[in-house]
Motif scaffolding. Structure first.
Motif, PDB file in Angstrom:
ATOM      1  N   ASP A  47      36.461  87.263  20.956  1.00  0.00           N
ATOM      2  CA  ASP A  47      35.704  86.925  21.828  1.00  0.00           C
ATOM      3  C   ASP A  47      36.532  87.259  23.138  1.00  0.00           C
ATOM      4  O   ASP A  47      36.047  87.588  24.383  1.00  0.00           O
ATOM      5  CB  ASP A  47      33.968  87.069  21.593  1.00  0.00           C
ATOM      6  N   LEU A  48      36.731  85.944  22.799  1.00  0.00           N
ATOM      7  CA  LEU A  48      37.858  84.775  23.925  1.00  0.00           C
ATOM      8  C   LEU A  48      38.817  85.630  24.059  1.00  0.00           C
ATOM      9  O   LEU A  48      39.277  86.354  26.089  1.00  0.00           O
ATOM     10  CB  LEU A  48      38.317  83.553  23.643  1.00  0.00           C
ATOM     11  N   CYS A  49      39.507  86.643  23.573  1.00  0.00           N
ATOM     12  CA  CYS A  49      41.074  87.904  23.454  1.00  0.00           C
ATOM     13  C   CYS A  49      40.641  88.305  24.448  1.00  0.00           C
ATOM     14  O   CYS A  49      41.009  89.327  25.344  1.00  0.00           O
ATOM     15  CB  CYS A  49      41.152  87.545  22.680  1.00  0.00           C
ATOM     16  N   ASP A  50      39.395  89.238  24.044  1.00  0.00           N
ATOM     17  CA  ASP A  50      38.823  90.475  24.164  1.00  0.00           C
ATOM     18  C   ASP A  50      38.435  90.182  26.220  1.00  0.00           C
ATOM     19  O   ASP A  50      38.494  90.449  26.658  1.00  0.00           O
ATOM     20  CB  ASP A  50      37.939  91.454  24.113  1.00  0.00           C
ATOM     21  N   LYS A  51      37.521  88.965  26.262  1.00  0.00           N
ATOM     22  CA  LYS A  51      36.810  88.485  27.490  1.00  0.00           C
ATOM     23  C   LYS A  51      38.278  88.220  28.371  1.00  0.00           C
ATOM     24  O   LYS A  51      38.052  88.335  29.780  1.00  0.00           O
ATOM     25  CB  LYS A  51      36.652  87.644  27.267  1.00  0.00           C
ATOM     26  N   TYR A  52      38.928  87.719  28.234  1.00  0.00           N
ATOM     27  CA  TYR A  52      40.270  86.728  29.087  1.00  0.00           C
ATOM     28  C   TYR A  52      41.236  87.628  28.967  1.00  0.00           C
ATOM     29  O   TYR A  52      42.249  87.012  29.613  1.00  0.00           O
ATOM     30  CB  TYR A  52      40.288  85.683  29.232  1.00  0.00           C
ATOM     31  N   GLY A  53      41.837  88.314  28.160  1.00  0.00           N
ATOM     32  CA  GLY A  53      42.755  88.800  28.139  1.00  0.00           C
ATOM     33  C   GLY A  53      42.760  90.649  27.391  1.00  0.00           C
ATOM     34  O   GLY A  53      42.043  91.208  27.662  1.00  0.00           O
ATOM     35  N   SER A  54      44.055  91.178  27.092  1.00  0.00           N
ATOM     36  CA  SER A  54      44.424  92.584  26.189  1.00  0.00           C
ATOM     37  C   SER A  54      42.910  92.518  25.057  1.00  0.00           C
ATOM     38  O   SER A  54      43.685  93.860  24.397  1.00  0.00           O
ATOM     39  CB  SER A  54      45.547  93.046  26.312  1.00  0.00           C
ATOM     40  N   GLY A  55      43.209  91.306  24.639  1.00  0.00           N
ATOM     41  CA  GLY A  55      42.437  91.863  23.147  1.00  0.00           C
ATOM     42  C   GLY A  55      43.616  92.758  21.937  1.00  0.00           C
ATOM     43  O   GLY A  55      42.960  92.728  20.574  1.00  0.00           O
ATOM     44  N   ILE A  56      44.805  92.019  22.201  1.00  0.00           N
ATOM     45  CA  ILE A  56      46.086  92.229  21.208  1.00  0.00           C
ATOM     46  C   ILE A  56      45.590  90.824  20.927  1.00  0.00           C
ATOM     47  O   ILE A  56      46.351  89.983  21.281  1.00  0.00           O
ATOM     48  CB  ILE A  56      46.680  92.819  21.487  1.00  0.00           C
ATOM     49  N   MET A  57      45.973  90.422  19.665  1.00  0.00           N
ATOM     50  CA  MET A  57      46.151  89.517  18.927  1.00  0.00           C
ATOM     51  C   MET A  57      47.472  89.900  18.033  1.00  0.00           C
ATOM     52  O   MET A  57      47.583  91.041  17.626  1.00  0.00           O
ATOM     53  CB  MET A  57      45.174  88.763  17.896  1.00  0.00           C
ATOM     54  N   GLU A  58      48.530  88.866  17.477  1.00  0.00           N
ATOM     55  CA  GLU A  58      49.679  88.976  16.562  1.00  0.00           C
ATOM     56  C   GLU A  58      49.789  87.411  15.482  1.00  0.00           C
ATOM     57  O   GLU A  58      49.117  87.147  15.928  1.00  0.00           O
ATOM     58  CB  GLU A  58      50.965  89.173  17.499  1.00  0.00           C
ATOM     59  N   LEU A  59      50.303  87.888  15.110  1.00  0.00           N
ATOM     60  CA  LEU A  59      50.650  86.449  13.609  1.00  0.00           C
ATOM     61  C   LEU A  59      52.278  86.960  13.752  1.00  0.00           C
ATOM     62  O   LEU A  59      53.171  87.496  14.126  1.00  0.00           O
ATOM     63  CB  LEU A  59      50.337  87.226  12.107  1.00  0.00           C
ATOM     64  N   ILE A  67      48.457  85.781  21.325  1.00  0.00           N
ATOM     65  CA  ILE A  67      47.540  86.400  21.975  1.00  0.00           C
ATOM     66  C   ILE A  67      48.256  86.797  23.371  1.00  0.00           C
ATOM     67  O   ILE A  67      48.887  86.352  23.546  1.00  0.00           O
ATOM     68  CB  ILE A  67      45.923  85.099  22.367  1.00  0.00           C
ATOM     69  N   ARG A  68      47.916  87.963  23.742  1.00  0.00           N
ATOM     70  CA  ARG A  68      48.749  88.816  24.563  1.00  0.00           C
ATOM     71  C   ARG A  68      47.684  89.239  25.810  1.00  0.00           C
ATOM     72  O   ARG A  68      45.790  89.676  25.395  1.00  0.00           O
ATOM     73  CB  ARG A  68      49.061  89.792  24.231  1.00  0.00           C
ATOM     74  N   GLY A  69      48.051  89.325  27.308  1.00  0.00           N
ATOM     75  CA  GLY A  69      47.708  89.600  27.920  1.00  0.00           C
ATOM     76  C   GLY A  69      46.252  88.910  28.476  1.00  0.00           C
ATOM     77  O   GLY A  69      45.727  89.318  29.121  1.00  0.00           O
ATOM     78  N   ILE A  70      46.401  87.539  28.779  1.00  0.00           N
ATOM     79  CA  ILE A  70      45.657  86.936  29.352  1.00  0.00           C
ATOM     80  C   ILE A  70      45.939  86.555  30.285  1.00  0.00           C
ATOM     81  O   ILE A  70      47.297  86.431  31.308  1.00  0.00           O
ATOM     82  CB  ILE A  70      46.187  85.124  28.542  1.00  0.00           C
ATOM     83  N   ARG A  71      44.999  86.759  31.571  1.00  0.00           N
ATOM     84  CA  ARG A  71      44.918  86.734  32.866  1.00  0.00           C
ATOM     85  C   ARG A  71      45.190  85.292  33.834  1.00  0.00           C
ATOM     86  O   ARG A  71      45.074  84.607  32.733  1.00  0.00           O
ATOM     87  CB  ARG A  71      43.793  87.690  33.248  1.00  0.00           C
ATOM     88  N   GLU A  72      46.343  85.563  34.116  1.00  0.00           N
ATOM     89  CA  GLU A  72      46.509  84.138  35.244  1.00  0.00           C
ATOM     90  C   GLU A  72      45.797  83.022  35.606  1.00  0.00           C
ATOM     91  O   GLU A  72      45.522  82.180  35.223  1.00  0.00           O
ATOM     92  CB  GLU A  72      48.355  83.610  35.870  1.00  0.00           C
TER      93      GLU A  72
END
Length: 378
Positions: A47-59, A67-72
């Motif tokens: 939920d936090l990844c979608d709320k504050y970022g792009s919603g894309i995650m990686e291993l 966690i990708r695309g977090i807004r600065e």
């Protein structure tokens, strides 16, 4: 504002509190304690990844969550909510690069050594310097890159082995931390300025002979998507997934806990027979042999759409192939046979076992079934 490391600095790994800039925003990485999260915490993270970022995650290749695309402008509040929701604990030593055998059990030797090692106050080490804990009856991490390895001998003895050495020193459980401290100090004392990995140092400097007593067990279990006693193993396609897809998966099954592995796979505890097309559930899936770095859409250094090429060639070879968008060759594994290394919109083809360059500057359109058949004969 938190000072950000420049994304062009080689050797720097992002953390939760010190992300790096990428093409799609801030990129950060977390290492949950013992490489697992219970389901409510993992859903909260999605939920936090979608709320504050792009919603894309990686291993990552060490089982960390990227966690990708977090807004600065929202990085600080993202970090605050991570701790408020107790997804991670402030006390976790998550900056220490420890990869643990994903089949650890509470109270077993892997679990005990991990907990002891996280309490060790080590000197400052290079960012990528890491530790492997791979003891017990089911060894799995032989092909995972590290610098100091804690393993078993065929006589069920614990050894601590420097990456690049064939043998390690036999130790008792209570001797693990003191000897690791000794080995890290030896590394820092003997390394040159440009050396950041143990294997590179051992090309120039011999270990003390007393540290070379026994070889580790050679057998390494191959982990593939399947039902196991612990739960079900699911593959992550090229190591990348959408937070909303993982949340949907978790809500649809009854798994209480998810373990993250360095094989671009997750283990859903206490479930079986899940079929979700957003993940790999078939152990024969051709994408399991292919890996790739982030590529041109996510990294300014890259000149290649690595994921597009990976999906195109996935049925062309059974060999392990890794594709990178530039010469830094991020994300490569020890079991990679062929490396397709980005070179200004072209690709150099390298035999990763022999380090021989097979072709220079091949066009992306040159890769076919016949191409791979030819290089496999060489």
């Amino acid at each position: 504002m938190i000072p950000m490391k420049n994304k062009y600095v080689q050797g720097f790994c992002p953390t939760l509190k010190t992300p790096i800039f990428a093409s799609d925003g801030l990129l950060l990485r977390i290492r949950p304690h013992l490489n697992f999260l219970n389901t409510p915490k993992l859903i909260a993270l999605c939920d936090l990844c979608d709320k504050y970022g792009s919603g894309i995650m990686e291993l990552t290749n060490r089982g960390s969550i990227q966690i990708r695309g977090i807004r600065e402008s929202e990085h600080k509040v993202f970090v605050k909510e991570i701790f408020e929701k107790k997804i991670l604990r402030e006390s976790d030593n998550s900056d220490l690069n420890i990869t643990i055998n994903p089949f650890w059990k509470y109270g077993d030797i892997n679990h005990r050594i991990y907990n002891d090692l996280t309490k060790l106050k080590l000197p400052t080490l290079p960012a990528k310097f890491g530790f492997i804990i791979d003891s017990g009856k089911m060894l799995t991490l032989k092909n995972i890159s590290s610098d100091i390895r804690i393993e078993n001998t065929k006589f069920n003895q614990i050894i601590i082995r420097a990456e690049g050495a064939l043998k390690g020193k036999i130790v008792k459980p209570q001797e693990v931390n003191p000897f690791i401290m000794k080995m890290t100090k030896w590394f820092l004392k003997n390394k040159e300025k440009k050396i950041s990995r143990m294997a590179d140092l051992l090309l120039k400097k011999e270990l003390p002979k007393s540290w070379l007593q026994e070889e580790p067990i050679q057998k390494c279990y191959e982990i593939l998507p399947n039902n196991l006693k612990l739960g079900q193993v699911l593959g992550i396609k090229l190591g990348r997934f959408k937070a909303k897809d993982l949340k949907k998966l978790l809500l649809s099954c009854s798994s209480p806990k998810v373990r993250f592995t360095p094989f671009k796979m997750i283990i859903l505890e206490k479930v079986k027979d899940i079929t979700d097309d957003n993940f790999i559930y078939n152990k024969s899936d051709s994408l399991l042999n292919i890996s790739a770095c982030s590529g041109i859409n996510y990294c300014l250094n890259s000149s290649v759409d690595t994921f597009k090429l990976a999906n195109r060639i996935k049925n062309y070879t059974n060999a392990n192939v890794h594709i990178t968008g530039c010469e830094k060759n991020c994300g490569i594994n020890n079991n990679t046979k062929f490396l397709l290394s980005g070179n200004k919109s072209f690709l150099d083809v390298i035999d990763n076992y022999s380090k021989k360059i097979i072709f220079k500057k091949k066009s992306i359109t040159d890769f076919s079934k016949n191409f791979f058949k030819d290089i496999e004969k060489q």
